[in-house]
Design a protein around this motif. Structure first.
Motif, PDB file in Angstrom:
ATOM      1  N   GLU A 120       0.829  -1.209   0.000  1.00 26.96           N
ATOM      2  CA  GLU A 120       0.000   0.000   0.000  1.00 26.96           C
ATOM      3  C   GLU A 120       0.861   1.255   0.000  1.00 26.96           C
ATOM      4  OE1 GLU A 120      -2.590  -0.342   3.305  1.00 26.96           O
ATOM      5  OE2 GLU A 120      -3.736  -1.986   2.427  1.00 26.96           O
ATOM      6  N   ALA A 121       1.956   1.215   0.690  1.00 27.83           N
ATOM      7  CA  ALA A 121       2.863   2.361   0.684  1.00 27.83           C
ATOM      8  C   ALA A 121       3.448   2.564  -0.701  1.00 27.83           C
ATOM      9  CB  ALA A 121       3.977   2.153   1.703  1.00 27.83           C
ATOM     10  N   PHE A 122       3.724   1.475  -1.392  1.00 26.11           N
ATOM     11  CA  PHE A 122       4.264   1.559  -2.740  1.00 26.11           C
ATOM     12  C   PHE A 122       3.229   2.123  -3.705  1.00 26.11           C
ATOM     13  CE2 PHE A 122       4.808  -0.619  -6.872  1.00 26.11           C
ATOM     14  CZ  PHE A 122       6.011  -0.039  -7.251  1.00 26.11           C
ATOM     15  N   LYS A 124       1.003   4.329  -3.198  1.00 24.48           N
ATOM     16  CA  LYS A 124       0.810   5.771  -3.051  1.00 24.48           C
ATOM     17  C   LYS A 124       1.637   6.562  -4.052  1.00 24.48           C
ATOM     18  CE  LYS A 124      -0.166   6.053   1.875  1.00 24.48           C
ATOM     19  NZ  LYS A 124       0.330   6.584   3.153  1.00 24.48           N
ATOM     20  N   TYR A 125       2.761   6.010  -4.454  1.00 29.54           N
ATOM     21  CA  TYR A 125       3.665   6.742  -5.335  1.00 29.54           C
ATOM     22  C   TYR A 125       3.431   6.468  -6.814  1.00 29.54           C
ATOM     23  CZ  TYR A 125       6.013   7.733  -0.991  1.00 29.54           C
ATOM     24  OH  TYR A 125       6.284   8.162   0.274  1.00 29.54           O
ATOM     25  N   LEU A 126       2.477   5.621  -7.133  1.00 30.47           N
ATOM     26  CA  LEU A 126       2.166   5.328  -8.531  1.00 30.47           C
ATOM     27  C   LEU A 126       1.085   6.280  -9.031  1.00 30.47           C
ATOM     28  CD1 LEU A 126       2.079   1.438  -8.431  1.00 30.47           C
ATOM     29  CD2 LEU A 126       3.907   2.895  -9.268  1.00 30.47           C
ATOM     30  N   PRO A 127       1.034   6.520 -10.343  1.00 28.32           N
ATOM     31  CA  PRO A 127      -0.040   7.362 -10.898  1.00 28.32           C
ATOM     32  C   PRO A 127      -1.408   6.714 -10.696  1.00 28.32           C
ATOM     33  CG  PRO A 127       1.673   6.902 -12.546  1.00 28.32           C
ATOM     34  CD  PRO A 127       2.012   6.122 -11.319  1.00 28.32           C
ATOM     35  N   GLN A 131      -2.674   2.751  -9.947  1.00 29.25           N
ATOM     36  CA  GLN A 131      -3.139   2.399  -8.606  1.00 29.25           C
ATOM     37  C   GLN A 131      -4.444   1.623  -8.694  1.00 29.25           C
ATOM     38  OE1 GLN A 131      -3.609   5.790  -6.059  1.00 29.25           O
ATOM     39  NE2 GLN A 131      -1.425   6.322  -6.121  1.00 29.25           N
TER      40      GLN A 131
END
Length: 136
Positions: A120-122, A124-127, A131
């Protein structure tokens, strides 16, 4: 050829008389006294030299101390001792330090709310569209 012979026998000819016992008779008592006087003079000169050196070194140290006092400098031994104490203080924590010494938010997960997973943390940084794709 003479040179070679002189080199080979040069030192030996001086010692031949001593080997035969000619030079061991009696030593001159005045020569012994002169030798003792010479040694005493050398000893006194050495003592005077050491005293002079100690006096010069004391004067140098006094000047060094004046400079240290004037500019607020510390002696080398004091600086090294402080640096060593600082290194020991920095290293003294390690694994044995008490929990209250740990600043809040640094590795104490029980105080925080529910943790989110690494996935889930990863995300957050995707477009946005990517996501959505991974969440389905």
């Amino acid at each position: 050829m003479d040179f070679v012979m002189k080199q080979a026998l040069g030192g030996a000819t001086k010692d031949v008389g001593k080997m035969l016992g000619g030079d061991q008779a009696e030593k001159d008592p005045e020569a012994q006294k002169k030798e003792e006087d010479r040694r005493e003079a050398l000893r006194q000169q050495e003592e005077e030299r050491k005293q002079k050196h100690a006096k010069m070194e004391a004067e140098r140290e006094r000047v060094r101390q004046n400079v240290r006092d004037k500019y607020g400098l510390k002696r080398r031994e004091e600086r090294e001792a402080e640096a060593k104490a600082a290194m020991e203080a920095a290293c003294s924590g390690g694994l044995t330090r008490p929990k209250r010494a740990i600043p809040p938010g640094c590795g104490d997960a029980s105080d925080e709310g529910p943790e989110e997973s690494l996935f889930e943390a990863f995300l957050k940084y995707l477009p946005g569209p990517i996501q959505e794709f991974f969440r389905k």
